[in-house]
Design a protein around this motif. Sequence first.
Motif, short mmCIF file in Angstrom:
data_model
loop_
_atom_site.label_atom_id
_atom_site.label_comp_id
_atom_site.label_asym_id
_atom_site.label_seq_id
_atom_site.Cartn_x
_atom_site.Cartn_y
_atom_site.Cartn_z
N PRO A 9 -8.58 -20.73 -22.64
CA PRO A 9 -7.64 -19.61 -22.63
C PRO A 9 -8.08 -18.43 -21.77
O PRO A 9 -7.24 -17.75 -21.17
CB PRO A 9 -7.56 -19.21 -24.11
N ALA A 10 -9.38 -18.18 -21.67
CA ALA A 10 -9.87 -17.05 -20.87
C ALA A 10 -9.49 -17.21 -19.40
O ALA A 10 -9.26 -16.20 -18.70
CB ALA A 10 -11.38 -16.92 -21.01
N LEU A 11 -9.41 -18.44 -18.93
CA LEU A 11 -9.04 -18.68 -17.54
C LEU A 11 -7.57 -18.35 -17.30
O LEU A 11 -7.20 -17.82 -16.25
CB LEU A 11 -9.34 -20.13 -17.16
N LEU A 12 -6.72 -18.64 -18.28
CA LEU A 12 -5.31 -18.26 -18.16
C LEU A 12 -5.15 -16.74 -18.26
O LEU A 12 -4.30 -16.16 -17.58
CB LEU A 12 -4.47 -18.96 -19.24
N ASP A 13 -5.98 -16.11 -19.06
CA ASP A 13 -5.96 -14.64 -19.13
C ASP A 13 -6.30 -14.03 -17.77
O ASP A 13 -5.69 -13.05 -17.34
CB ASP A 13 -6.96 -14.14 -20.17
N ARG A 14 -7.26 -14.63 -17.09
CA ARG A 14 -7.63 -14.14 -15.77
C ARG A 14 -6.48 -14.35 -14.78
O ARG A 14 -6.17 -13.48 -13.96
CB ARG A 14 -8.88 -14.87 -15.28
N PHE A 15 -5.84 -15.51 -14.85
CA PHE A 15 -4.67 -15.75 -14.01
C PHE A 15 -3.61 -14.68 -14.26
O PHE A 15 -3.04 -14.14 -13.31
CB PHE A 15 -4.09 -17.14 -14.32
N LYS A 16 -3.36 -14.35 -15.52
CA LYS A 16 -2.36 -13.34 -15.86
C LYS A 16 -2.73 -11.98 -15.28
O LYS A 16 -1.86 -11.26 -14.76
CB LYS A 16 -2.20 -13.22 -17.37
N GLN A 17 -4.00 -11.65 -15.30
CA GLN A 17 -4.46 -10.37 -14.76
C GLN A 17 -4.17 -10.28 -13.26
O GLN A 17 -3.65 -9.27 -12.77
CB GLN A 17 -5.96 -10.21 -15.01
N VAL A 18 -4.47 -11.35 -12.54
CA VAL A 18 -4.21 -11.38 -11.10
C VAL A 18 -2.70 -11.43 -10.84
O VAL A 18 -2.18 -10.74 -9.94
CB VAL A 18 -4.91 -12.57 -10.44
N TYR A 19 -1.99 -12.24 -11.62
CA TYR A 19 -0.53 -12.39 -11.47
C TYR A 19 0.16 -11.04 -11.63
O TYR A 19 1.02 -10.66 -10.82
CB TYR A 19 -0.03 -13.38 -12.51
N ASP A 20 -0.21 -10.30 -12.65
CA ASP A 20 0.45 -9.02 -12.92
C ASP A 20 0.25 -8.04 -11.77
O ASP A 20 1.19 -7.35 -11.36
CB ASP A 20 -0.08 -8.41 -14.22
N TYR A 21 -0.97 -7.99 -11.23
CA TYR A 21 -1.21 -7.10 -10.10
C TYR A 21 -0.45 -7.58 -8.87
O TYR A 21 0.24 -6.81 -8.18
CB TYR A 21 -2.70 -7.01 -9.78
N THR A 22 -0.57 -8.87 -8.58
CA THR A 22 0.01 -9.43 -7.36
C THR A 22 1.52 -9.25 -7.30
O THR A 22 2.07 -8.76 -6.31
CB THR A 22 -0.35 -10.92 -7.24
N PHE A 23 2.19 -9.62 -8.37
CA PHE A 23 3.65 -9.60 -8.34
C PHE A 23 4.24 -8.21 -8.53
O PHE A 23 5.44 -8.01 -8.31
CB PHE A 23 4.21 -10.59 -9.36
N SER A 24 3.42 -7.24 -8.87
CA SER A 24 3.91 -5.86 -8.95
C SER A 24 3.57 -5.06 -7.70
O SER A 24 3.99 -3.90 -7.59
CB SER A 24 3.30 -5.16 -10.18
N HIS A 25 2.84 -5.67 -6.74
CA HIS A 25 2.43 -4.91 -5.56
C HIS A 25 2.82 -5.53 -4.23
O HIS A 25 3.17 -4.79 -3.30
CB HIS A 25 0.90 -4.72 -5.58
N PHE A 26 2.77 -6.84 -4.08
CA PHE A 26 2.92 -7.45 -2.76
C PHE A 26 4.35 -7.86 -2.38
O PHE A 26 4.75 -7.68 -1.23
CB PHE A 26 1.98 -8.65 -2.62
N PRO A 27 5.16 -8.43 -3.28
CA PRO A 27 6.49 -8.87 -2.85
C PRO A 27 7.39 -7.71 -2.43
O PRO A 27 7.35 -6.62 -3.03
CB PRO A 27 7.04 -9.57 -4.11
N ASP A 28 8.19 -7.95 -1.40
CA ASP A 28 9.19 -6.98 -0.94
C ASP A 28 10.54 -7.39 -1.51
O ASP A 28 11.16 -8.34 -1.04
CB ASP A 28 9.23 -6.97 0.58
N GLU A 29 10.98 -6.69 -2.52
CA GLU A 29 12.22 -7.05 -3.20
C GLU A 29 13.44 -6.86 -2.31
O GLU A 29 14.46 -7.52 -2.49
CB GLU A 29 12.36 -6.23 -4.49
N GLU A 30 13.34 -5.96 -1.33
CA GLU A 30 14.51 -5.67 -0.48
C GLU A 30 14.72 -6.72 0.61
O GLU A 30 15.82 -7.24 0.78
CB GLU A 30 14.35 -4.29 0.16
N HIS A 31 13.67 -7.03 1.35
CA HIS A 31 13.82 -7.90 2.52
C HIS A 31 13.25 -9.30 2.32
O HIS A 31 13.49 -10.18 3.14
CB HIS A 31 13.13 -7.26 3.74
N GLY A 32 12.51 -9.53 1.27
CA GLY A 32 11.88 -10.82 1.06
C GLY A 32 10.50 -10.89 1.68
O GLY A 32 10.06 -10.02 2.42
N GLU A 33 9.78 -11.96 1.34
CA GLU A 33 8.38 -12.15 1.76
C GLU A 33 7.49 -11.07 1.13
O GLU A 33 7.93 -10.34 0.26
CB GLU A 33 8.23 -12.17 3.29
N TRP A 34 6.21 -11.05 1.52
CA TRP A 34 5.23 -10.15 0.92
C TRP A 34 4.63 -9.23 1.97
O TRP A 34 4.42 -9.62 3.12
CB TRP A 34 4.08 -10.94 0.29
#
Length: 408
Positions: A338-363
């Motif tokens: 489970p700790a490995l999935l927790d780490r994935f969630k930590q990275v996922y939360d940062y990544t998907f709240s910072h890199f994707p461009d919701e307006e034009h697409g891509e990152w």
Amino acid sequence: MAGSTIMAALLEQYRKRIQTELDRVVDFWMKYSHDEQYGGFFTCIGKDGKIYDELKYVWLQGRQVWMYCRLYRTVERFHRSEVLEAAKSGGAFLQRFARVQSSDGPGKCAFCLTRDGRAVKVQRTIFSECFYVMAMDELARVTGNEAMQADAESMMDQLVHWVRVDSSGLGRPQMPGDPPVNSMAVPMMLLCLVDQLTEGREKQAQKYRELGDWCVKQILQHVQRNDKAILENVSMDGKEIPGCQGRLQNPGHALEAGWFLLKYAKAQDDAKLQTLAVEMFMEVPFHTGWDKQHGGLFYFLDADGHCPTQLEWNMKLWWPHCEALISYLMAYSYLKEPALLDRFKQVYDYTFSHFPDEEHGEWFGYLSRQGEVVLDFKGGPFKGFFHVPRCLYMCEKMLDHLLATSKS
């Protein structure tokens, strides 16, 4: 039962977002990157899809061919004629223009080409050739072109010669004050190619088995300082080297090495190497590389805590976060800790709240330490159609498997 239901719902949430994001990323590059006149792909693309430079980078041409082919071959919704035709166009451009003619040998691949295929720059490294191999082999798999596969293997043999026998063909003179070093990128890349060339092929698996084992040994030399650091560069006999070069750490690169090693260990049924891949090449760089103040992974670090000389050292780049997502989801899928999935969630939360461009697409690819967009282009000399879609594709596949096994 309730716990497993909650877990399945969480994994499904991840899969849905990742699948949607992959579709948007593919659509962006299909829409804006294809050069219908000369073939190949534009990669210098602004945030809204406008081309701002027509130079074509061979690393990125090869990566895009590989990515299109892999999606076409393994994901049903991308098994479309326009995806295959784009890949074939890129492959033809590479075969026609990538190699720079040489009078005293087989010649290297260019690093950069003009829009119509004239060489601009050659690097004294192996990486243009590596991505040529990836592209040709994967394109051979979807077209059944045996000559193309032979071309990939021929280039691979040349690469191995340069790395293990005689590097003079790279064109880099050896200076007396600059002894050879074991740069982790080289065995990593060769291990990636071993995986590419041997998938489903017993003859090639036997041919490259010793090379794969050699790559693993070379990568493991980068575990230094009593297992407390992964250093990018070590001496040829696996010792730490002096100065900034020897102290350099790249957390994202170490994490990428982690999943390369984990995948190889799984294929070889090597439990010890699996454990080492997670503990040394995931946990160590993650703990040292994660910015505890602002979140995200630093790009470079100095093992002694000095300020790295790379000006972008404290920026948050797209690709280390992609590699971290792959690493921790793969580790969880294999080990179910489970700790490995927790780490994935930590990275996922940062990544998907910072890199994707919701307006034009891509990152977006380049953020400040605080997480603000610094460079707003979607593609450039080093960012193309590769790290983002590879990450999303691999994570979608792993989530498909996890969800399927949870229901059985």
